[in-house]
Design a protein around this motif. Structure first.
Motif, PDB file in Angstrom:
ATOM      1  N   ALA A   4       0.834  -1.206   0.000  1.00 16.41           N
ATOM      2  CA  ALA A   4       0.000   0.000   0.000  1.00 16.41           C
ATOM      3  C   ALA A   4       0.869   1.256   0.000  1.00 16.41           C
ATOM      4  CB  ALA A   4      -0.919  -0.013   1.217  1.00 16.41           C
ATOM      5  N   ILE A   5       1.943   1.250   0.779  1.00 17.40           N
ATOM      6  CA  ILE A   5       2.844   2.415   0.820  1.00 17.40           C
ATOM      7  C   ILE A   5       3.561   2.583  -0.516  1.00 17.40           C
ATOM      8  CG2 ILE A   5       4.882   3.396   1.938  1.00 17.40           C
ATOM      9  CD1 ILE A   5       4.006   1.784   4.481  1.00 17.40           C
ATOM     10  N   GLU A  28       1.669   9.224   5.388  1.00 15.36           N
ATOM     11  CA  GLU A  28       0.481   8.971   6.214  1.00 15.36           C
ATOM     12  C   GLU A  28       0.252   7.468   6.386  1.00 15.36           C
ATOM     13  OE1 GLU A  28      -2.646  11.060   4.183  1.00 15.36           O
ATOM     14  OE2 GLU A  28      -2.551  12.735   5.589  1.00 15.36           O
ATOM     15  N   MET A  29       0.400   6.728   5.282  1.00 11.22           N
ATOM     16  CA  MET A  29       0.195   5.285   5.318  1.00 11.22           C
ATOM     17  C   MET A  29       1.231   4.606   6.203  1.00 11.22           C
ATOM     18  SD  MET A  29      -1.938   3.031   3.950  1.00 11.22           S
ATOM     19  CE  MET A  29      -2.584   3.818   2.479  1.00 11.22           C
ATOM     20  N   ALA A  30       2.479   5.070   6.138  1.00 12.54           N
ATOM     21  CA  ALA A  30       3.542   4.492   6.969  1.00 12.54           C
ATOM     22  C   ALA A  30       3.259   4.732   8.453  1.00 12.54           C
ATOM     23  CB  ALA A  30       4.894   5.073   6.578  1.00 12.54           C
ATOM     24  N   ASP A  31       2.781   5.932   8.804  1.00 11.30           N
ATOM     25  CA  ASP A  31       2.444   6.224  10.196  1.00 11.30           C
ATOM     26  C   ASP A  31       1.321   5.323  10.694  1.00 11.30           C
ATOM     27  OD1 ASP A  31       4.319   8.187  10.853  1.00 11.30           O
ATOM     28  OD2 ASP A  31       3.132   9.772   9.918  1.00 11.30           O
ATOM     29  N   ILE A  54       9.049  -0.836   7.470  1.00 11.62           N
ATOM     30  CA  ILE A  54       8.087   0.269   7.448  1.00 11.62           C
ATOM     31  C   ILE A  54       8.773   1.574   7.827  1.00 11.62           C
ATOM     32  CG2 ILE A  54       5.959   1.170   8.442  1.00 11.62           C
ATOM     33  CD1 ILE A  54       5.491  -1.213   6.643  1.00 11.62           C
ATOM     34  N   LEU A  55       9.670   1.522   8.816  1.00 15.82           N
ATOM     35  CA  LEU A  55      10.427   2.720   9.184  1.00 15.82           C
ATOM     36  C   LEU A  55      11.254   3.230   8.007  1.00 15.82           C
ATOM     37  CD1 LEU A  55      11.633   1.783  12.779  1.00 15.82           C
ATOM     38  CD2 LEU A  55      10.140   3.710  12.177  1.00 15.82           C
TER      39      LEU A  55
END
Length: 393
Positions: free
Chosen positions: A101-102, A116-119, A131-132
């Motif tokens: 998705a990211i 926003e998606m990662a957060d 993810i980081l």
């Protein structure tokens, strides 16, 4: 009678279990077929199979994730977003879902949405290194460089040899620098006719709010002659998704044009496309104007571009075209490339013309070039190899 009913119940349960197991095996086999179709470039057929699987089981995470990915690969970013939105509802702890998705937001040139998606992902998968890394990448694209460096810290503390994180950190530190010194050296070695041709360039690049400016001195030793050229390149930022290129150079050597200048406008387009239009002017004993334009497409880690040159003259218009393919690895400095072209390229060939400029510029030839570039872990050192096959028509 009771024993008979008990036996019948056992038989029915076993039959139901066998059907369920067979159904699961069929679904697994069907998914593998859809996956094979997707990775063999038959994405539309794959999507049709995946949609059938989802009709039978709307909560099939594997099938919906692959369907969303194929939409993303096809540049259908909104359709991919819809599928990822559904997936996150019932699979909020699936790493593969969040990662895809990211990346969909990166492919669609939406780094703010990627951030926003990662957060959101980190709320379900706290301290996940990958993810980081994606969060830091989004922050870097948004020019939040200090935040990006802070996000990368725990990633590199856990894995100091993480090549992707090291490359991103080096890129961020470069971006924070206002000044760069650039030194380049090339040698062309021929099996026959010519002695080795040597090219050297020393430049100073200054980053400004309006874009980068590079002043450089080029020197060549060819045909037992040494010559120098002075050049300035500018890449002014115009608006989001659009920037320009300006060039001016002078020389008093026969190895270079007396004066050369050029301009080009670059624009990002939907579906991961980019395009440009520009002009180059070369002044030897006569003046030659060359019009150029390009169309490029990013798909995953691949980049394909076609560039054309049109050169009007007394006998009509000379045409040439070049197709380039690049396969990128961890960053823009690590890739394998192939270029196929026909005709003269004024970007590359500035050589001693001895009064035959028009003949050289209108030279028709076929070219095949292979190149491979790679860098050190910290990206401070870069190397590259080119093999050019030039065949005159």
């Amino acid at each position: 009678m009771k024993n008979f009913l008990y036996f019948l119940m056992i038989v029915l349960n076993l039959n139901s279990f066998a059907q369920q197991k067979g159904g699961e095996e069929n679904q697994k086999r069907t998914f593998e077929e859809a996956r094979e179709l997707a990775f063999n470039g038959k994405r539309q057929q794959s999507q049709e199979v995946l949609q059938l699987l989802l009709e039978e089981n709307p909560y099939d995470v594997q099938a919906r994730t692959l369907l969303a990915k194929t939409y993303s690969w096809d540049g259908k970013y909104d359709l991919a977003r819809d599928e990822f939105k559904e997936l996150i509802k019932y699979a909020p702890r699936e790493f593969e879902v969040w990662e895809a998705a990211i990346k969909n937001e990166f492919y669609s040139n939406s780094p703010f949405k990627a951030l926003e998606m990662a957060d959101r992902a980190l709320k379900h998968l706290p301290n996940n290194d990958k993810i980081l890394f994606l969060k830091a990448k989004a922050e870097a694209e948004l020019k939040n460089n200090k935040e990006a460096l802070a996000t990368l810290e725990p990633v590199l503390e856990k894995d100091p040899d993480n090549e992707e994180a090291l490359a991103l950190k080096a890129s961020i530190l470069r971006d924070l620098r206002k000044n760069d010194i650039i030194v380049r050296s090339y040698v062309d070695i021929y099996s026959k006719v010519f002695d080795p041709m040597q090219y050297y360039s020393v430049g100073w690049r200054r980053k400004t709010k309006l874009g980068s400016i590079t002043a450089k001195v080029n020197m060549s030793h060819r045909f037992q002659t040494t010559g120098t050229q002075y050049e300035v390149d500018m890449y002014p930022k115009i608006t989001k998704g659009m920037y320009g290129y300006l060039n001016f150079g002078v020389s008093n050597s026969s190895l270079y044009p007396d004066v050369r200048y050029g301009a080009e406008l670059y624009k990002s387009l939907p579906l991961s496309l980019d395009a440009s239009l520009g002009v180059r002017v070369l002044k030897y004993n006569t003046t030659t104007t060359v019009y150029t334009g390009s169309l490029g497409w990013y798909t995953g880690n691949d980049y394909l571009q076609f560039r054309a040159y049109l050169t009007p003259n007394d006998r009509g218009t000379s045409k040439s075209g070049f197709f380039t393919y690049r396969k990128y690895r961890k960053n823009a400095y690590n890739y394998f490339g192939v270029e196929i072209g026909m005709g003269f390229s004024p970007e590359i060939y500035q050589f001693q013309s001895q009064g035959n400029e028009e003949t050289i510029i209108n030279l028709k030839s076929q070219k095949l070039r292979l190149e491979y570039y790679f860098s050190s872990k910290n990206n401070k050192n870069r190397w590259g190899f080119k093999q050019v096959l030039l065949i005159k028509k």
